[in-house]
Design an enzyme around this catalytic site. Structure first.
Site, mmCIF file in Angstrom:
data_model
loop_
_atom_site.group_PDB
_atom_site.id
_atom_site.type_symbol
_atom_site.label_atom_id
_atom_site.label_comp_id
_atom_site.label_asym_id
_atom_site.label_seq_id
_atom_site.Cartn_x
_atom_site.Cartn_y
_atom_site.Cartn_z
ATOM 1 N N ASN A 189 0.876 -1.164 0.000
ATOM 2 C CA ASN A 189 0.000 0.000 0.000
ATOM 3 C C ASN A 189 0.920 1.222 0.000
ATOM 4 O O ASN A 189 1.535 1.543 1.017
ATOM 5 C CB ASN A 189 -0.907 -0.004 1.232
ATOM 6 C CG ASN A 189 -1.822 1.210 1.290
ATOM 7 O OD1 ASN A 189 -1.446 2.313 0.909
ATOM 8 N ND2 ASN A 189 -3.024 1.022 1.798
ATOM 9 N N ASP B 258 -3.632 -4.897 0.979
ATOM 10 C CA ASP B 258 -3.954 -4.304 2.276
ATOM 11 C C ASP B 258 -5.344 -4.790 2.651
ATOM 12 O O ASP B 258 -6.339 -4.343 2.099
ATOM 13 C CB ASP B 258 -3.898 -2.782 2.158
ATOM 14 C CG ASP B 258 -4.342 -2.082 3.438
ATOM 15 O OD1 ASP B 258 -4.666 -2.778 4.432
ATOM 16 O OD2 ASP B 258 -4.395 -0.836 3.445
ATOM 17 N N ASN C 285 -6.720 -4.529 5.676
ATOM 18 C CA ASN C 285 -7.321 -3.764 6.772
ATOM 19 C C ASN C 285 -7.930 -4.682 7.827
ATOM 20 O O ASN C 285 -8.960 -4.374 8.432
ATOM 21 C CB ASN C 285 -8.366 -2.777 6.238
ATOM 22 C CG ASN C 285 -7.748 -1.438 5.865
ATOM 23 O OD1 ASN C 285 -6.966 -0.863 6.626
ATOM 24 N ND2 ASN C 285 -8.068 -0.942 4.684
ATOM 25 N N ASP D 195 -1.350 -6.181 6.142
ATOM 26 C CA ASP D 195 -1.035 -6.437 4.734
ATOM 27 C C ASP D 195 -0.630 -7.902 4.596
ATOM 28 O O ASP D 195 0.254 -8.379 5.326
ATOM 29 C CB ASP D 195 0.095 -5.521 4.277
ATOM 30 C CG ASP D 195 -0.259 -4.049 4.472
ATOM 31 O OD1 ASP D 195 -0.822 -3.456 3.531
ATOM 32 O OD2 ASP D 195 0.004 -3.516 5.573
ATOM 33 N N ASP E 286 2.667 4.748 5.040
ATOM 34 C CA ASP E 286 2.525 4.218 6.397
ATOM 35 C C ASP E 286 2.538 2.693 6.423
ATOM 36 O O ASP E 286 2.483 2.085 7.490
ATOM 37 C CB ASP E 286 1.263 4.764 7.087
ATOM 38 C CG ASP E 286 0.028 4.737 6.206
ATOM 39 O OD1 ASP E 286 0.128 4.401 5.020
ATOM 40 O OD2 ASP E 286 -1.064 5.065 6.714
ATOM 41 N N HIS E 287 2.628 2.070 5.242
ATOM 42 C CA HIS E 287 2.713 0.611 5.129
ATOM 43 C C HIS E 287 4.096 0.201 4.630
ATOM 44 O O HIS E 287 4.769 0.961 3.922
ATOM 45 C CB HIS E 287 1.689 0.087 4.124
ATOM 46 C CG HIS E 287 0.268 0.292 4.515
ATOM 47 N ND1 HIS E 287 -0.550 -0.725 4.960
ATOM 48 C CD2 HIS E 287 -0.499 1.414 4.517
ATOM 49 C CE1 HIS E 287 -1.758 -0.247 5.207
ATOM 50 N NE2 HIS E 287 -1.750 1.050 4.954
#
Length: 278
Positions: free
Chosen positions: A7, A167, A169, A238, A267-268
């Site tokens: 991501n 991703d 989530n 992820d 941020d990933h």
């Protein structure tokens, strides 16, 4: 061969990071043969096909302005001789789930003819966030997950060599959360979301990361706020899920935290699975 998910949280912003990472992996003789991207945050006409092709990669993308967007990027050197352009590389492409009407661009699937092995069906997926368990967005997320399970069951019947990357989530277990008590009952870790993850596993998919011994407190996402990465206050959301046929060929699965430490990072972090050709 190695496949990955990342991501990038805006490909326009993170394209230099993506190119740097792909080049670094090649220099280490650990080239990424295919990477599935999420959160492109740009429309199809803005997608950097030329820049990626100049670096040695072909792309298929499903973009959307400002939000969402997914792509599949394949290293040209890893392709069978018959795959020379987009039309012969990305076979039987599917953009979004046919059983779920949705304007949001969250699913992209294609069969890739890699050299020296049978083709692999890659699915790049950006699961809805859900916001909070008491929100309409959470209802949307659960409905989306139900439709995904139905669609993937059909895909697996047609494509036994399938990998679902992206991703999700969803942090599937407490060991995937830096502070399970603080997160208890919240979005990303709630029982309905974790049940949905297990339903995907029940289709005959396998969490590649958990197939191997891993260092504790290994995560793939860290909030930008409150020094989340520095404190390792993260979640593992992820994932790369592999069908039975690919599970037998998987020899390693890791999270590459290095790009998360770069300046202006996503941020990933990328997640990687290694698949034996033989």
């Amino acid at each position: 061969m190695r496949i990955a998910a990342w991501n990038v949280n805006s490909l326009k912003v993170r394209l230099p990071h993506l190119l740097r990472w792909l080049q670094d992996q090649e220099k280490k003789q650990q080239a990424i043969d295919a990477v599935c991207l999420q959160e492109l945050k740009l429309t199809d006409d803005k997608y950097p096909h030329k820049e990626l092709e100049a670096a040695g990669y072909l792309s298929l993308a499903a973009g959307q302005k400002t939000y969402n967007g997914v792509a599949i990027i394949v290293r040209k050197a890893a392709l069978a001789p018959i795959a020379t352009d987009v039309n012969t590389t990305f076979l039987k492409p599917v953009r979004n789930m046919p059983n779920f009407e949705d304007e949001q661009q969250r699913i992209l699937a294609a069969t890739i003819p890699f050299t020296g092995m049978q083709p692999i069906r890659l699915v790049s997926a950006y699961f809805p966030n859900g916001q909070s368990p008491d929100s309409e967005k959470f209802v949307y997320k659960l409905n989306w997950l139900t439709s995904l399970q139905t669609w993937l069951a059909s895909e697996l019947e047609q494509n036994p060599r399938l990998a679902l990357l992206g991703d999700f989530n969803i942090a599937p277990a407490d060991e995937d959360v830096h502070d399970p008590k603080a997160w208890e009952g919240q979005n990303l870790v709630s029982p309905p979301e974790r049940n949905a993850f297990q339903s995907l596993v029940g289709l005959g998919l396998h969490d590649s990361f958990r197939m191997f011994e891993q260092a504790p407190k290994t995560y793939s996402w860290w909030d930008y706020r409150m020094m989340g990465f520095r404190r390792n206050a993260g979640l593992r959301i992820d994932h790369i899920l592999l069908s039975d046929a690919l599970k037998e060929k998987c020899s390693a699965s890791i999270v590459d935290k290095e790009p998360r430490a770069w300046e202006q990072p996503s941020d990933h972090a990328p997640v990687i699975a290694q698949i034996k050709k033989s």
